[in-house]
Motif scaffolding. Structure first.
Motif, PDB file in Angstrom:
ATOM      1  N   ASP A  54      -0.154   0.478  -2.542  1.00 17.47           N
ATOM      2  CA  ASP A  54      -0.327  -0.354  -3.729  1.00 17.47           C
ATOM      3  C   ASP A  54      -0.959  -1.686  -3.309  1.00 17.47           C
ATOM      4  OD1 ASP A  54       1.687  -2.186  -2.909  1.00 17.47           O
ATOM      5  OD2 ASP A  54       3.111  -1.575  -4.445  1.00 17.47           O
ATOM      6  N   PRO A  55      -1.246  -2.605  -4.233  1.00 22.29           N
ATOM      7  CA  PRO A  55      -1.921  -3.863  -3.869  1.00 22.29           C
ATOM      8  C   PRO A  55      -1.213  -4.714  -2.812  1.00 22.29           C
ATOM      9  CG  PRO A  55      -2.100  -3.525  -6.219  1.00 22.29           C
ATOM     10  CD  PRO A  55      -1.148  -2.462  -5.698  1.00 22.29           C
ATOM     11  N   GLU A  56       0.096  -4.512  -2.609  1.00 20.68           N
ATOM     12  CA  GLU A  56       0.811  -5.252  -1.563  1.00 20.68           C
ATOM     13  C   GLU A  56       1.086  -4.388  -0.335  1.00 20.68           C
ATOM     14  OE1 GLU A  56       4.172  -7.569  -2.789  1.00 20.68           O
ATOM     15  OE2 GLU A  56       2.909  -8.911  -3.964  1.00 20.68           O
ATOM     16  N   GLY A  57       0.537  -3.190  -0.283  1.00 18.23           N
ATOM     17  CA  GLY A  57       0.679  -2.353   0.898  1.00 18.23           C
ATOM     18  C   GLY A  57       1.876  -1.421   0.897  1.00 18.23           C
ATOM     19  N   ASN A  58       2.568  -1.284  -0.230  1.00 21.00           N
ATOM     20  CA  ASN A  58       3.698  -0.356  -0.325  1.00 21.00           C
ATOM     21  C   ASN A  58       3.178   1.067  -0.462  1.00 21.00           C
ATOM     22  OD1 ASN A  58       5.924  -2.307  -0.416  1.00 21.00           O
ATOM     23  ND2 ASN A  58       4.921  -2.950  -2.307  1.00 21.00           N
ATOM     24  N   VAL A  97      14.862   1.105  -9.941  1.00 20.45           N
ATOM     25  CA  VAL A  97      14.272   1.167  -8.606  1.00 20.45           C
ATOM     26  C   VAL A  97      13.661  -0.217  -8.400  1.00 20.45           C
ATOM     27  CG1 VAL A  97      12.533   2.240  -7.143  1.00 20.45           C
ATOM     28  CG2 VAL A  97      13.806   3.633  -8.789  1.00 20.45           C
ATOM     29  N   THR A  98      14.083  -0.907  -7.346  1.00 20.34           N
ATOM     30  CA  THR A  98      13.680  -2.298  -7.143  1.00 20.34           C
ATOM     31  C   THR A  98      12.801  -2.420  -5.908  1.00 20.34           C
ATOM     32  OG1 THR A  98      15.721  -3.042  -8.177  1.00 20.34           O
ATOM     33  CG2 THR A  98      14.528  -4.655  -6.852  1.00 20.34           C
ATOM     34  N   PHE A  99      11.665  -3.080  -6.078  1.00 24.66           N
ATOM     35  CA  PHE A  99      10.729  -3.336  -4.993  1.00 24.66           C
ATOM     36  C   PHE A  99      10.757  -4.815  -4.633  1.00 24.66           C
ATOM     37  CE2 PHE A  99       8.979   0.457  -6.871  1.00 24.66           C
ATOM     38  CZ  PHE A  99       8.409   1.146  -5.824  1.00 24.66           C
ATOM     39  N   ASP A 100      10.844  -5.131  -3.345  1.00 29.06           N
ATOM     40  CA  ASP A 100      10.590  -6.489  -2.886  1.00 29.06           C
ATOM     41  C   ASP A 100       9.085  -6.715  -2.954  1.00 29.06           C
ATOM     42  OD1 ASP A 100      13.271  -6.660  -2.308  1.00 29.06           O
ATOM     43  OD2 ASP A 100      13.023  -6.467  -0.147  1.00 29.06           O
ATOM     44  N   PRO A 122      11.110 -13.870   0.320  1.00 27.86           N
ATOM     45  CA  PRO A 122      10.339 -14.792   1.159  1.00 27.86           C
ATOM     46  C   PRO A 122       9.557 -14.113   2.278  1.00 27.86           C
ATOM     47  CG  PRO A 122      12.681 -14.994   1.626  1.00 27.86           C
ATOM     48  CD  PRO A 122      12.550 -14.076   0.446  1.00 27.86           C
ATOM     49  N   GLU A 123      10.071 -12.999   2.797  1.00 29.19           N
ATOM     50  CA  GLU A 123       9.392 -12.358   3.920  1.00 29.19           C
ATOM     51  C   GLU A 123       8.359 -11.344   3.418  1.00 29.19           C
ATOM     52  OE1 GLU A 123      12.971 -10.259   2.710  1.00 29.19           O
ATOM     53  OE2 GLU A 123      12.849 -12.226   3.624  1.00 29.19           O
ATOM     54  N   GLY A 124       7.305 -11.161   4.192  1.00 29.17           N
ATOM     55  CA  GLY A 124       6.285 -10.181   3.863  1.00 29.17           C
ATOM     56  C   GLY A 124       6.661  -8.800   4.360  1.00 29.17           C
ATOM     57  N   LYS A 125       5.925  -7.801   3.928  1.00 28.81           N
ATOM     58  CA  LYS A 125       6.142  -6.425   4.374  1.00 28.81           C
ATOM     59  C   LYS A 125       5.709  -6.321   5.830  1.00 28.81           C
ATOM     60  CE  LYS A 125       4.949  -1.683   3.118  1.00 28.81           C
ATOM     61  NZ  LYS A 125       4.644  -1.207   4.423  1.00 28.81           N
ATOM     62  N   ALA A 126       6.582  -5.784   6.685  1.00 30.96           N
ATOM     63  CA  ALA A 126       6.289  -5.737   8.114  1.00 30.96           C
ATOM     64  C   ALA A 126       6.139  -4.320   8.658  1.00 30.96           C
ATOM     65  CB  ALA A 126       7.382  -6.465   8.894  1.00 30.96           C
TER      66      ALA A 126
END
Length: 128
Positions: free
Chosen positions: A105-109, A8-11, A56-60
């Motif tokens: 999570d810490p990056e907003g996922n 399972v891969t997360f950006d 390169p892109e952030g979570k939108a």
């Protein structure tokens, strides 16, 4: 013939932030980590491999895929544990006799903590 899940891969923006968080949440080991990616695996080889790749892109927007996590005790205990690890609570959901907590999570996922045995869930019970 069917395919099997390799990982399972997360950006992500920073694997050094999210990989340790998820390793603690899931009880996994960090097998490899650098500035570009991280490989996190279940030491008992029961759960899927989790990979974090820098993009390169952030979570939108809201994730189209997320993990639903079942506690061994209660939702409240696990919620407190993951909050201490750096998660944020997003919202509590109660629908048709089922309930869960949506966390970030810490990056907003997004991920969900479901009911556990101390919340009245049994394997024979409803899916929530």
């Amino acid at each position: 013939m069917a395919l099997s899940v390799e990982s399972v891969t997360f950006d992500c923006r920073d694997p050094r932030t999210v990989a340790p968080f998820w390793a603690e949440v899931l009880g996994y080991d960090i097998v490899d980590i650098d500035d570009e990616w991280a490989d996190v695996r279940d030491p008992q080889a029961r759960g899927p491999r989790i990979v974090f790749l820098v993009v390169p892109e952030g979570k939108a927007v809201k994730n189209r895929l997320h993990l639903d996590l079942r506690p061994v005790s209660s939702m409240a205990e696990e919620k407190e544990r993951v909050l201490a690890l750096g998660a944020r609570e997003f919202r509590y959901v109660s629908e048709e006799g089922s309930f869960w907590t949506v966390m970030l999570d810490p990056e907003g996922n997004e991920f969900c903590i479901l009911r556990g045995p101390q919340d009245g869930w049994t394997p024979e019970g409803a899916d929530g």
